[in-house]
Every structure is written in structure tokens, then in C-alpha cells.
Design a protein around this motif. Structure first.
Motif, PDB file in Angstrom:
ATOM      1  N   UNK A 281       0.815  -1.216   0.000  1.00 29.59           N
ATOM      2  CA  UNK A 281       0.000   0.000   0.000  1.00 29.59           C
ATOM      3  C   UNK A 281       0.848   1.264   0.000  1.00 29.59           C
ATOM      4  N   UNK A 282       2.001   1.176   0.697  1.00 33.20           N
ATOM      5  CA  UNK A 282       2.870   2.355   0.750  1.00 33.20           C
ATOM      6  C   UNK A 282       3.439   2.637  -0.638  1.00 33.20           C
ATOM      7  N   UNK A 283       3.816   1.552  -1.325  1.00 31.00           N
ATOM      8  CA  UNK A 283       4.340   1.706  -2.688  1.00 31.00           C
ATOM      9  C   UNK A 283       3.286   2.356  -3.576  1.00 31.00           C
ATOM     10  N   UNK A 284       2.073   1.825  -3.482  1.00 31.51           N
ATOM     11  CA  UNK A 284       0.990   2.413  -4.285  1.00 31.51           C
ATOM     12  C   UNK A 284       0.799   3.887  -3.932  1.00 31.51           C
ATOM     13  N   UNK A 285       0.901   4.141  -2.629  1.00 32.13           N
ATOM     14  CA  UNK A 285       0.726   5.521  -2.160  1.00 32.13           C
ATOM     15  C   UNK A 285       1.748   6.445  -2.772  1.00 32.13           C
ATOM     16  N   UNK A 286       3.007   5.967  -2.820  1.00 28.30           N
ATOM     17  CA  UNK A 286       4.068   6.787  -3.406  1.00 28.30           C
ATOM     18  C   UNK A 286       3.800   7.016  -4.899  1.00 28.30           C
ATOM     19  N   UNK A 287       3.406   5.938  -5.573  1.00 23.51           N
ATOM     20  CA  UNK A 287       3.069   6.058  -6.990  1.00 23.51           C
ATOM     21  C   UNK A 287       1.974   7.083  -7.218  1.00 23.51           C
ATOM     22  N   UNK A 288       0.988   7.025  -6.344  1.00 21.28           N
ATOM     23  CA  UNK A 288      -0.147   7.946  -6.427  1.00 21.28           C
ATOM     24  C   UNK A 288       0.304   9.393  -6.236  1.00 21.28           C
ATOM     25  N   UNK A 289       1.194   9.559  -5.241  1.00 19.10           N
ATOM     26  CA  UNK A 289       1.733  10.892  -4.970  1.00 19.10           C
ATOM     27  C   UNK A 289       2.478  11.432  -6.176  1.00 19.10           C
ATOM     28  N   UNK A 290       3.255  10.567  -6.821  1.00 23.49           N
ATOM     29  CA  UNK A 290       4.014  10.998  -7.998  1.00 23.49           C
ATOM     30  C   UNK A 290       3.056  11.397  -9.124  1.00 23.49           C
ATOM     31  N   UNK A 291       2.028  10.602  -9.327  1.00 27.24           N
ATOM     32  CA  UNK A 291       1.021  10.922 -10.347  1.00 27.24           C
ATOM     33  C   UNK A 291       0.385  12.284 -10.076  1.00 27.24           C
TER      34      UNK A 291
END
Lengths: 207, 204
Positions: A9-19
Motif C-alpha cells: 500500500x505504501x508503494x501504491x501511495x508513493x506512486x499515487x503521490x508521484x502521479x
């Protein structure tokens, strides 16, 4: 602890933040805001979707906690309704282009005041509640699209009148497609109805 | 607080705040477009205009401040326009003809300002003026040679110009009235020429 394997979930969160940050770059903004259709029907929905995904990444316990604190799903739906309606005003579109503060407001309010509360409320909404949200949204989209098509005046100073008509047609077509899809999920899907018991609160799918 | 009570309280709060916000953001549910908002704001607080150098169809350098003490009707055009600006010329002519002859030039003047200085030289301004009877005194047709000045002028008036796909422009078209104090005080639709002229006559 510098663990090499971060939780998923943290990885997804980071990806989301970058987007999210990418959407905020001048280049992405210029391109997505160059036409009314892209502004209203690509950029804004993307911001809401980022909010939806972001909220679903939060631990369910937190989500339940916030939901309980704010008093359940009704105020959440109301917040989303007000915030999304505001960004449908032609004046809000123009303001986002001419006033930096309005642009910041758009980038914050669409994920946080539309995406987040919708996710929080969704799990607790009954079929009727979800139906209210969907039909409300679909009809708003259709009516606004129709208004944009028939409006005798240019409603946005920043966009060409042709552009307004295109956006109108996309909205009408989009609302019809959404309606058909939603109707179909009622008959064949499983996600729309109230949570199946024992779902452990994971049934947060939007529709 | 029990959950139901809490829900009622926050829902009421959200609805009140949301309604207040909408009321505030639309000037009391009157202005849903930026164009209406611009007009409402001008009526509420007439806006001072920047000092910019204009060049009229005869090559004279003037500024809007030269008109202080007189009422001034302003519209924005570009002379290669094939659609709206042509009717703008007719509308301005109509307004001029509705104002008492003795006030023309002395107490009331008109100016058509081009926002396309790249294509509109004094010759094309002159041609535009001749087509509608703009004499260069009572009614001037002018351009703003300096790009930065042009931008500040358009910003002050709230005019947004965007290129269309046919090499022309789309812009918010309206009739503007600048008061004797040099402040923009009224903006109306272009199909309201007669009411606009009436307002002017009432102020003469």
C-alpha cells in the motif's frame, strides 16, 4: 528500519503521490487545461480518482474512525455533492485558469472533498444511497452537457464556443454510457449493492 | 453524542457551509459565469484603468486618461474579424446616433480598441473607422502598440482573447462605459445598445 520491501500500500501511495505531482506540473496542466473537454472530463475526474484510490489505501480502521467522527455517510455525500457541483460552474473553470489560488483549491478539493468522502461513505451506503449518488451525478452531467450544447452564449471566457459544444456532447454521451453501465451492474454486478456480510469492510469498490 | 445526533449536526453544518460558499462564490446566486461576475463587480466598485499609450487611426498618440471629464464608450475589436466585430461597428454607430448631437465629442466620446496590434496598423484602423463613420474625434479607432500595455489594459477590462482555429480570435464582447472619473463603471451585452445609450444620456 530501512526495509527493502515496503508494504504494498505504501508503494501504491508513493506512486499515487508521484502521479498527483505530475498532474500539477505546468506542462500537464497546460495540456489538460487547453480545452474545456480535457479540463472538465479528464483532469478533474483524474483528480477525484486519485482521491478515491488514495483514500482506499488508508487502513480500514482509520477510514472507519474518520467516518464515525464526522457522523456517518450522509455528511460525506453532502460534502462531495457541494464540492463537485462547484467545479461544474463555468465560473469556477475560468477562475482555475486565471487565479492561482483557485487552481490550488481545485487540486486540493477534488481529491480531498470529493474522492475521499465518497470512499468513506460508500461502504455504509445502501443500494438506495448509492443509487442517489449515481443518478444525481449522471443527471447533473447530462443536464450540464445539454446546457453547454444549447447555450446561446459562451459560458467560459477562456474557451472557444466550439469547445463548449464539444464538451457538452461528451458529457451527454458520457452520462448515457455511465447510466447504461450502472444499470448493467445492478443486474449482473455484485459491487453495487450493500456490503455482503463478512466482507470485512473491504467492499469499497465504487459501483 | 450519539451517532444519529452527530450525523444530523455535521450534515446541517455541511449544508450551511456549502450553501454559504455557493452564495459567496456566485455573488449571491447571480453570477455563474466569469463574464457576469466581471459585470457585477464593476457595478459594485468602478475600476480605475491603467495608463497606456494608444495610437488612433490618424496616428495620434492618446491615452484613456485624456478622456477624463467625459463619458467614454469602449469596445474591443480586431479589424480582420469577419463576424462579431462587424456588428460591433454597427452597434457603436447606433449608440452614437442615439446620443444628443450637442453632447457628442464634448461630453461623450467613443473608442474602439484593437487587441491585435500585429495585424491592425493605422491604415486598417482607418478603413474600419470609415466603414462605420468613426470620424477620429468623436469616435476613434485605436491600437495599443506595446504588448505589455495591451495586456494590462485587457486585464483591467477583464477581456480574454483566445485565437480560434480560423486565424481569428474569440473574445468576450461587450459594451463598456468609462465614467468622467476615468473608471470603468458599466458593462452590458452588445444587444443592449439602446439601454446603454439611455444610461449615457441619463448621466450627461
Amino acid at each position: 528500519m530501512s526495509s527493502p520491501t515496503l508494504p504494498r500500500d505504501v508503494k501504491y501511495g508513493i506512486g499515487l503521490g508521484i502521479l498527483y505531482l505530475l498532474l500539477g506540473t505546468p506542462m500537464a496542466r497546460d495540456w489538460l487545461e487547453a480545452t474545456m473537454s480535457r479540463h472538465m472530463l479528464v483532469q478533474m475526474p483524474l483528480l477525484v480518482i486519485l482521491g478515491i484510490i488514495g483514500c482506499r489505501l488508508l487502513p480500514v480502521r482509520w477510514q472507519n474512525d474518520v467516518l464515525a467522527r464526522v457522523g456517518g455517510s450522509v455528511p460525506c455525500v453532502m460534502v462531495a455533492l457541494f464540492a463537485s457541483s462547484y467545479w461544474m460552474l463555468p465560473r469556477a473553470l475560468d477562475a482555475a485558469l486565471t487565479e492561482p489560488l483557485a487552481e490550488v483549491g481545485k487540486f486540493l478539493s477534488l481529491p480531498l472533498l470529493v474522492g475521499f468522502p465518497l470512499v468513506l461513505a460508500w461502504r455504509r451506503l445502501t443500494l438506495i444511497g448509492r443509487g442517489f449518488v449515481w443518478t444525481n451525478f449522471i443527471s447533473m452531467l447530462a443536464v450540464l452537457g445539454w446546457l453547454y450544447i444549447v447555450a446561446p452564449v459562451r459560458v467560459c471566457n477562456s474557451y472557444l464556443v466550439n469547445d463548449q459544444e464539444h464538451a457538452g456532447w461528451y458529457m451527454v454521451i458520457g452520462s448515457i454510457l455511465l447510466f447504461v453501465w450502472w444499470l448493467a451492474t445492478l443486474f449482473i454486478g455484485s459491487g453495487v449493492g450493500p456490503n455482503k456480510p463478512g466482507g470485512n469492510g473491504s467492499g469499497t469498490t465504487l459501483a | 453524542m450519539n451517532p444519529v445526533k452527530r450525523s444530523v449536526v455535521t450534515t446541517t453544518l455541511v449544508i450551511s457551509l456549502g450553501s454559504w460558499f455557493f452564495w459567496w462564490a456566485t455573488d449571491g446566486f447571480t453570477a455563474f459565469t466569469a463574464e457576469t461576475a466581471r459585470r457585477v463587480e464593476i457595478l459594485r466598485s468602478p475600476r480605475p484603468l491603467p495608463m497606456v499609450t494608444l495610437e488612433d487611426q490618424d496616428g495620434n498618440k492618446i491615452s484613456l486618461q485624456d478622456y477624463e471629464g467625459r463619458l467614454l464608450a469602449v469596445d474591443f475589436i480586431y479589424t480582420s474579424c469577419t463576424t462579431l466585430c462587424q456588428s460591433m461597428g454597427m452597434i457603436f454607430k447606433q449608440i452614437r446616433d442615439l446620443i444628443p448631437r450637442e453632447s457628442l465629442g464634448r461630453d461623450f466620446a467613443l473608442i474602439s480598441i484593437s487587441f491585435d496590434p500585429d495585424h491592425d496598423d493605422t491604415a486598417s484602423l482607418k478603413k474600419y473607422g470609415q466603414a462605420y463613420g468613426a470620424d477620429g474625434k468623436i469616435w476613434r479607432v485605436a491600437r495599443v502598440p506595446d504588448k505589455a500595455e495591451l495586456k494590462s489594459l485587457l486585464d483591467a477590462f477583464g477581456i480574454v482573447v483566445i485565437p480560434d482555429e480560423f486565424g481569428g480570435y474569440e473574445h468576450n464582447t461587450a459594451l463598456h462605459l468609462v465614467g468622467r472619473d476615468g473608471r470603468l463603471r458599466l458593462i452590458t451585452d452588445i444587444d443592449k445598445a439602446a439601454p446603454f445609450a439611455e444610461q449615457v444620456v441619463a448621466l450627461l
